[in-house]
Design a protein around this motif. Sequence first.
Motif, PDB file in Angstrom:
ATOM      1  N   ASP A 124      22.529  14.546  31.554  1.00 38.65           N
ATOM      2  CA  ASP A 124      22.223  13.323  32.690  1.00 38.65           C
ATOM      3  C   ASP A 124      22.986  12.237  32.329  1.00 38.65           C
ATOM      4  N   ARG A 125      23.024  11.745  30.912  1.00 35.56           N
ATOM      5  CA  ARG A 125      23.921  10.467  30.632  1.00 35.56           C
ATOM      6  C   ARG A 125      25.189  10.532  30.853  1.00 35.56           C
ATOM      7  N   LEU A 126      25.603  11.665  30.409  1.00 35.16           N
ATOM      8  CA  LEU A 126      27.207  12.080  30.532  1.00 35.16           C
ATOM      9  C   LEU A 126      27.624  11.700  32.030  1.00 35.16           C
ATOM     10  N   ILE A 127      27.154  12.410  32.962  1.00 39.35           N
ATOM     11  CA  ILE A 127      27.683  12.514  34.314  1.00 39.35           C
ATOM     12  C   ILE A 127      27.102  11.354  34.964  1.00 39.35           C
ATOM     13  N   ASN A 128      26.051  10.626  34.533  1.00 42.66           N
ATOM     14  CA  ASN A 128      25.675   9.475  35.393  1.00 42.66           C
ATOM     15  C   ASN A 128      25.791   7.944  34.656  1.00 42.66           C
ATOM     16  N   GLU A 129      26.171   7.950  33.580  1.00 45.11           N
ATOM     17  CA  GLU A 129      26.358   6.605  32.781  1.00 45.11           C
ATOM     18  C   GLU A 129      27.728   6.047  33.161  1.00 45.11           C
ATOM     19  N   PRO A 130      28.804   6.909  32.576  1.00 43.99           N
ATOM     20  CA  PRO A 130      30.146   6.324  32.900  1.00 43.99           C
ATOM     21  C   PRO A 130      30.381   5.851  34.547  1.00 43.99           C
ATOM     22  N   SER A 131      31.018   4.939  34.615  1.00 42.94           N
ATOM     23  CA  SER A 131      31.392   4.458  35.888  1.00 42.94           C
ATOM     24  C   SER A 131      32.636   4.932  36.753  1.00 42.94           C
ATOM     25  N   ASN A 132      33.521   5.518  35.698  1.00 35.07           N
ATOM     26  CA  ASN A 132      34.733   6.299  36.180  1.00 35.07           C
ATOM     27  C   ASN A 132      34.619   7.583  36.111  1.00 35.07           C
ATOM     28  N   ASP A 133      34.791   8.576  37.091  1.00 32.93           N
ATOM     29  CA  ASP A 133      34.894   9.791  36.910  1.00 32.93           C
ATOM     30  C   ASP A 133      35.796  10.495  36.278  1.00 32.93           C
ATOM     31  N   TRP A 134      37.193   9.779  36.168  1.00 30.85           N
ATOM     32  CA  TRP A 134      38.340  10.181  35.509  1.00 30.85           C
ATOM     33  C   TRP A 134      38.009  10.171  33.939  1.00 30.85           C
ATOM     34  N   ASP A 135      37.085   9.186  33.382  1.00 32.84           N
ATOM     35  CA  ASP A 135      36.943   9.257  32.089  1.00 32.84           C
ATOM     36  C   ASP A 135      36.021  10.534  31.719  1.00 32.84           C
ATOM     37  N   ILE A 136      35.056  11.282  32.493  1.00 38.63           N
ATOM     38  CA  ILE A 136      34.555  12.329  32.236  1.00 38.63           C
ATOM     39  C   ILE A 136      35.526  13.298  32.245  1.00 38.63           C
ATOM     40  N   TYR A 137      36.488  13.547  33.079  1.00 36.31           N
ATOM     41  CA  TYR A 137      37.217  14.549  33.356  1.00 36.31           C
ATOM     42  C   TYR A 137      38.394  14.214  32.048  1.00 36.31           C
ATOM     43  N   TYR A 138      38.734  13.252  31.634  1.00 31.88           N
ATOM     44  CA  TYR A 138      39.727  13.069  30.506  1.00 31.88           C
ATOM     45  C   TYR A 138      39.171  13.568  29.344  1.00 31.88           C
ATOM     46  N   TRP A 139      37.894  13.197  29.072  1.00 33.31           N
ATOM     47  CA  TRP A 139      36.905  13.761  28.060  1.00 33.31           C
ATOM     48  C   TRP A 139      36.715  15.124  27.808  1.00 33.31           C
ATOM     49  N   ALA A 140      36.441  15.821  29.209  1.00 33.31           N
ATOM     50  CA  ALA A 140      36.230  17.279  29.058  1.00 33.31           C
ATOM     51  C   ALA A 140      37.577  17.933  28.990  1.00 33.31           C
ATOM     52  N   THR A 141      38.613  17.570  29.284  1.00 36.47           N
ATOM     53  CA  THR A 141      39.934  18.263  29.041  1.00 36.47           C
ATOM     54  C   THR A 141      40.432  18.030  27.636  1.00 36.47           C
ATOM     55  N   GLN A 142      39.831  16.902  26.955  1.00 32.18           N
ATOM     56  CA  GLN A 142      40.332  16.409  25.976  1.00 32.18           C
ATOM     57  C   GLN A 142      41.676  15.861  25.911  1.00 32.18           C
ATOM     58  N   ALA A 143      41.915  15.167  27.065  1.00 29.83           N
ATOM     59  CA  ALA A 143      43.179  14.354  27.139  1.00 29.83           C
ATOM     60  C   ALA A 143      42.924  13.029  26.573  1.00 29.83           C
ATOM     61  N   GLN A 144      41.970  12.682  26.420  1.00 30.49           N
ATOM     62  CA  GLN A 144      41.370  11.394  25.738  1.00 30.49           C
ATOM     63  C   GLN A 144      39.991  11.640  24.580  1.00 30.49           C
ATOM     64  N   PRO A 145      40.093  11.082  23.750  1.00 33.26           N
ATOM     65  CA  PRO A 145      38.810  11.103  22.835  1.00 33.26           C
ATOM     66  C   PRO A 145      37.568  10.780  23.428  1.00 33.26           C
ATOM     67  N   THR A 146      36.594  11.630  23.198  1.00 36.82           N
ATOM     68  CA  THR A 146      35.381  11.118  23.740  1.00 36.82           C
ATOM     69  C   THR A 146      34.555  10.269  22.886  1.00 36.82           C
ATOM     70  N   PRO A 147      34.069   9.141  23.511  1.00 32.34           N
ATOM     71  CA  PRO A 147      33.165   7.940  22.931  1.00 32.34           C
ATOM     72  C   PRO A 147      32.042   8.763  22.340  1.00 32.34           C
ATOM     73  N   ASP A 148      31.725   7.936  20.919  1.00 39.22           N
ATOM     74  CA  ASP A 148      30.593   8.791  20.303  1.00 39.22           C
ATOM     75  C   ASP A 148      29.426   9.000  21.055  1.00 39.22           C
ATOM     76  N   VAL A 149      29.113   7.924  21.828  1.00 41.05           N
ATOM     77  CA  VAL A 149      27.784   8.084  22.588  1.00 41.05           C
ATOM     78  C   VAL A 149      27.626   9.165  23.528  1.00 41.05           C
ATOM     79  N   TYR A 150      28.745   9.943  23.832  1.00 42.41           N
ATOM     80  CA  TYR A 150      28.704  11.097  24.712  1.00 42.41           C
ATOM     81  C   TYR A 150      28.870  12.252  23.960  1.00 42.41           C
ATOM     82  N   LYS A 151      29.228  12.308  22.439  1.00 42.21           N
ATOM     83  CA  LYS A 151      29.420  13.341  21.760  1.00 42.21           C
ATOM     84  C   LYS A 151      28.278  14.220  21.394  1.00 42.21           C
ATOM     85  N   GLY A 152      28.060  15.433  21.584  1.00 48.26           N
ATOM     86  CA  GLY A 152      26.914  16.384  21.233  1.00 48.26           C
ATOM     87  C   GLY A 152      27.242  17.697  21.869  1.00 48.26           C
ATOM     88  N   GLU A 153      26.072  18.335  21.870  1.00 52.95           N
ATOM     89  CA  GLU A 153      26.042  19.763  22.182  1.00 52.95           C
ATOM     90  C   GLU A 153      26.722  19.997  23.685  1.00 52.95           C
TER      91      GLU A 153
END
Length: 163
Positions: A103-132
């Motif tokens: 819920d936090r991962l898909i609703n807190e970031p204001s930019n969907d591209w950030d989620i995409y880049y983290w999921a594809t590992q094109a950019q490092p994931t911020p600590d707050v969204y790291k986890g299982e």
Amino acid sequence: MLSSIVARRLVTGLHRAAWRPAVTGLVSSRGYRGDAPDDTRGDLIEIPLPPWEEKPSEPIDIKRRRLLYESRKRGMLENCILLSLFAKRYLNTMSEIQLQQYDRLINEPSNDWDIYYWATQAQPTPDVYKGEVMDMLQEFTKNRDHEQRLDAPNLEYLDKESQ
């Protein structure tokens, strides 16, 4: 009769000419990717979004349905497909803690591209969204089984799997 044919050709010719570039032979100084080294980004408009709020009293079945819908209805097609297929595979088996992370991962970031880049590992994931859940999403994104992922699944699949 003859004048109407001439008029029609004239209008057609003007219509075609309107689609031609006025100046030809010029090369743009900007790169293909839209790179603009002098861009001050002064034309960007920041639209404040309400902060994400956890819903601790939300029933788990309602949370799953909401997250299913929110996984499907994204701001960009890539995430719509990726997140809705991820939700289809894992949402029914996620624990309450995992649902909260998702819920936090898909609703807190204001930019969907950030989620995409983290999921594809094109950019490092911020600590707050790291986890299982991020680990699961990153592994799912690798698509090791080479599944064809061209479209999001129908929204009705959650009901079909619970029967």
